[in-house]
Design a protein around this motif. Structure first.
Motif, PDB file in Angstrom:
ATOM      1  N   GLN A  47       1.000  -1.312  -0.126  1.00 33.75           N
ATOM      2  CA  GLN A  47       0.085  -0.298  -0.258  1.00 33.75           C
ATOM      3  C   GLN A  47       1.410   1.379  -0.183  1.00 33.75           C
ATOM      4  O   GLN A  47       0.316   2.352   0.323  1.00 33.75           O
ATOM      5  CB  GLN A  47      -0.912  -0.118   1.197  1.00 33.75           C
ATOM      6  N   MET A  48       1.830   1.167   0.267  1.00 31.30           N
ATOM      7  CA  MET A  48       3.184   2.184  -0.438  1.00 31.30           C
ATOM      8  C   MET A  48       3.378   2.716   0.892  1.00 31.30           C
ATOM      9  O   MET A  48       3.281   4.091   1.092  1.00 31.30           O
ATOM     10  CB  MET A  48       2.891   3.560  -1.576  1.00 31.30           C
ATOM     11  N   GLN A  49       2.719   2.193   1.594  1.00 29.91           N
ATOM     12  CA  GLN A  49       3.113   3.376   3.886  1.00 29.91           C
ATOM     13  C   GLN A  49       4.017   3.174   3.914  1.00 29.91           C
ATOM     14  O   GLN A  49       4.593   3.689   4.597  1.00 29.91           O
ATOM     15  CB  GLN A  49       1.530   2.426   4.458  1.00 29.91           C
ATOM     16  N   GLU A  50       4.848   2.424   3.387  1.00 27.85           N
ATOM     17  CA  GLU A  50       6.287   1.946   4.109  1.00 27.85           C
ATOM     18  C   GLU A  50       7.081   2.030   2.753  1.00 27.85           C
ATOM     19  O   GLU A  50       7.017   1.636   1.796  1.00 27.85           O
ATOM     20  CB  GLU A  50       6.043   0.912   5.059  1.00 27.85           C
ATOM     21  N   GLU A  51       8.641   2.100   2.634  1.00 25.89           N
ATOM     22  CA  GLU A  51       9.106   1.999   1.412  1.00 25.89           C
ATOM     23  C   GLU A  51      10.245   1.098   2.004  1.00 25.89           C
ATOM     24  O   GLU A  51      10.466  -0.122   3.083  1.00 25.89           O
ATOM     25  CB  GLU A  51      10.933   2.747   1.482  1.00 25.89           C
ATOM     26  N   GLY A  52      10.590  -0.229   1.214  1.00 26.07           N
ATOM     27  CA  GLY A  52      11.150  -1.290   0.964  1.00 26.07           C
ATOM     28  C   GLY A  52      10.880  -2.462  -0.271  1.00 26.07           C
ATOM     29  O   GLY A  52      10.175  -1.707  -1.348  1.00 26.07           O
ATOM     30  N   TYR A  53      11.910  -3.344   0.047  1.00 27.65           N
ATOM     31  CA  TYR A  53      11.624  -3.677  -1.684  1.00 27.65           C
ATOM     32  C   TYR A  53      10.812  -4.994  -1.836  1.00 27.65           C
ATOM     33  O   TYR A  53      10.426  -5.982  -0.359  1.00 27.65           O
ATOM     34  CB  TYR A  53      13.157  -4.789  -1.991  1.00 27.65           C
ATOM     35  N   ILE A  54      10.031  -5.161  -2.797  1.00 30.03           N
ATOM     36  CA  ILE A  54       9.206  -6.552  -2.823  1.00 30.03           C
ATOM     37  C   ILE A  54       8.911  -7.314  -3.821  1.00 30.03           C
ATOM     38  O   ILE A  54       9.590  -8.655  -3.482  1.00 30.03           O
ATOM     39  CB  ILE A  54       7.621  -5.599  -2.990  1.00 30.03           C
ATOM     40  N   TYR A  55       9.479  -6.705  -5.132  1.00 30.56           N
ATOM     41  CA  TYR A  55       9.504  -7.380  -5.991  1.00 30.56           C
ATOM     42  C   TYR A  55      11.064  -6.763  -7.101  1.00 30.56           C
ATOM     43  O   TYR A  55      10.717  -5.453  -7.494  1.00 30.56           O
ATOM     44  CB  TYR A  55       8.530  -7.999  -6.290  1.00 30.56           C
ATOM     45  N   SER A  56      11.605  -8.026  -7.883  1.00 30.02           N
ATOM     46  CA  SER A  56      12.696  -6.709  -9.005  1.00 30.02           C
ATOM     47  C   SER A  56      12.724  -5.829  -9.776  1.00 30.02           C
ATOM     48  O   SER A  56      13.203  -5.641 -10.822  1.00 30.02           O
ATOM     49  CB  SER A  56      13.810  -8.033  -8.743  1.00 30.02           C
ATOM     50  N   ARG A  57      10.953  -6.209 -10.152  1.00 32.29           N
ATOM     51  CA  ARG A  57      10.676  -6.250 -11.521  1.00 32.29           C
ATOM     52  C   ARG A  57      10.246  -4.602 -11.852  1.00 32.29           C
ATOM     53  O   ARG A  57      10.617  -3.489 -12.301  1.00 32.29           O
ATOM     54  CB  ARG A  57       9.531  -6.732 -12.144  1.00 32.29           C
ATOM     55  N   ASN A  58       9.819  -4.024  -9.834  1.00 34.50           N
ATOM     56  CA  ASN A  58      10.161  -2.566  -9.456  1.00 34.50           C
ATOM     57  C   ASN A  58      11.625  -1.751  -8.607  1.00 34.50           C
ATOM     58  O   ASN A  58      12.003  -0.516  -9.511  1.00 34.50           O
ATOM     59  CB  ASN A  58       8.678  -2.067  -8.821  1.00 34.50           C
TER      60      ASN A  58
END
Ligand SMILES: Cc1ncc(COP(=O)(O)O)c(C=O)c1O
Length: 434
Positions: A47-58
């Motif tokens: 939900q873009m409330q926190e910064e961090g890595y999710i998936y290497s496509r982005n």
């Protein structure tokens, strides 16, 4: 943070040694995904409330070092690395223009960029208006209320037209538009377009930045100076459910442009850069200042050698003393006009073909900015999809040879060029073969 000089940033920019193993070199995070700490952490990231890595496509930590280092070298605020120079161009410009919009570009362009604008963007309903970049009133007259960007290359590929960036950015800003600059031929070592008012810089990192002809990649860098809330770009100010009911300007005040490029088109079109390639580009950056210095020195020597050669009709290299662009080059490119330029062999098209067939040390390939010296005949290759009129517009003609001068010993290069020029004389190849 201390402010370091260019060579230091090329080695250290964007890297903080990780607290765990303290690897001195930037590690390659060859991973698609990143473990969530909890169900709430995963939700907050999505939900873009926190910064961090999710998936290497982005986003990916290795590529992030490359992005931050490039942003710092250009004097910008953020960057986004993608899978090729072409995807950098597409993502950057499609972040600005959609169906019904227009872009004004200078004519002197890489053939692939010309095709992207004239064919692909046209099919997507975006009109690109091509103008003579030296005719500023023609350029300004092409702007209308649908225009979303002005585009230019720092040094047009292959004609080497030097963009008058200060004047172009003045016109762009007068109309509330960003100036987008392809600086592939120059790299931040030779020119930092933001210092002349440009707003977005893109590179094909395939070339000098990688430096060794191993990997395809591209990058988009934002100066952080453009006012995206000036009324011309509502996509940056509108509140979106996908951004947790915020706008791109609220989500990423440092660079709403890079945030939109990454989380909208980059993520949805899937133009991610492989972390291994990002790592190779980091290696390239670490030696970039030294390579560029030598590239330029070798190119100047080869340009002078060609100018003095009896088999050469003309040489187009802006830092030759009698070149019409000499003054402009001194202003914009005091460290040199890169190492890619064109020349014409006496005897026209057929002699140009014989020259290319005769080189031994020089490589006949379609690339530029390699450590090795490369040659090509643009009219029959990189610009072959263009009509003769379009070729002339983009600075290409039939007898023209493009050379990308590498880092070999310059005397070896001269010897090979000399024997190929002699072989380019009519009848020379036949008599050698006989
Ligand atoms: C000036 C310029 N921009 C963009 C590109 C496209 O880059 P890539 O081949 O990495 O997609 C090229 C390729 O030659 C180029 O010369």
């Amino acid at each position: 943070m201390d402010k370091y000089n260019f060579n230091t940033v090329a080695l250290h920019g964007g890297q903080e040694m990780d607290g765990h193993v303290r690897s001195r070199a930037v590690p390659i995070y060859q991973t698609t995904s990143y473990g969530f700490e909890s169900i709430d952490h995963a939700a907050a990231l999505f939900q873009m409330q926190e910064e961090g890595y999710i998936y290497s496509r982005n986003a990916n930590p290795t590529n992030r070092v490359f992005e931050e280092r490039m942003a710092e070298l250009e004097g910008g605020v953020d960057a986004y690395a993608v899978s090729s120079g072409q995807s950098a161009l597409s993502i950057a410009l499609l972040t600005l223009a959609k169906v019904g919009d227009e872009i004004v570009t200078t004519n002197a362009l890489y053939g692939g960029t010309y095709s992207l604008f004239a064919d692909t963007f046209k099919r997507f309903g975006i009109t690109v208006r091509f103008v003579d970049g030296r005719n500023l009133s023609e350029l300004e007259n092409a702007i209308n209320d649908k225009t979303k960007a002005i585009f230019t290359e720092t040094l047009g590929n292959p004609g080497l037209e030097i963009a008058d960036l200060s004047k172009l950015s003045e016109i762009a800003h007068k109309h509330g538009l960003p100036l987008v600059v392809d600086s592939t031929f120059t790299t931040p070592y030779l020119i930092r377009p933001f210092e002349f008012g440009a707003d977005i810089v893109i590179h094909s990192t395939t070339k000098f930045i990688g430096g060794h002809g191993t990997s395809i990649g591209g990058i988009i860098v934002d100066s952080g100076n453009f006012p995206w809330d000036n009324g011309n770009f509502p996509e940056f100010t509108e509140v979106l459910p996908a951004l947790n009911n915020r706008s791109y300007m609220e989500l990423a005040s440092k660079s709403p442009f890079i945030a939109k490029a990454r989380f909208d088109l980059g993520q949805n079109l899937g133009t991610a850069l492989s972390p291994f390639h990002g790592w190779l580009f980091i290696q390239g950056l670490e030696s970039l200042p030294f390579r560029m210095k030598q590239h330029v020195e070798n190119a100047q020597q080869i340009a002078e050698f060609l100018s003095a050669h009896e088999q050469v009709a003309w040489v187009n290299y802006p830092t030759l003393k009698d070149d019409p662009q000499y003054e402009l080059a001194k202003n914009y490119l005091p460290l040199g006009a890169g190492s890619i330029f064109t020349f014409g062999v006496k005897g026209g098209l057929e002699a140009a073909k014989r020259f290319i067939q005769s080189v031994k040390l020089l490589s006949h390939v379609t690339n530029i900015g390699d450590a090795k010296t490369l040659v090509i005949h643009p009219a029959s290759t990189t610009h072959a999809r263009l009509s003769p009129e379009e070729q002339a517009l983009t600075g290409v003609n039939p007898e023209q040879i493009r050379i990308s001068v590498g880092l070999e010993d310059v005397e070896d290069l001269k010897r090979d060029i000399d024997q190929a020029l002699i072989a380019s004389k009519e009848g020379a190849l036949q008599s050698v073969k006989a």
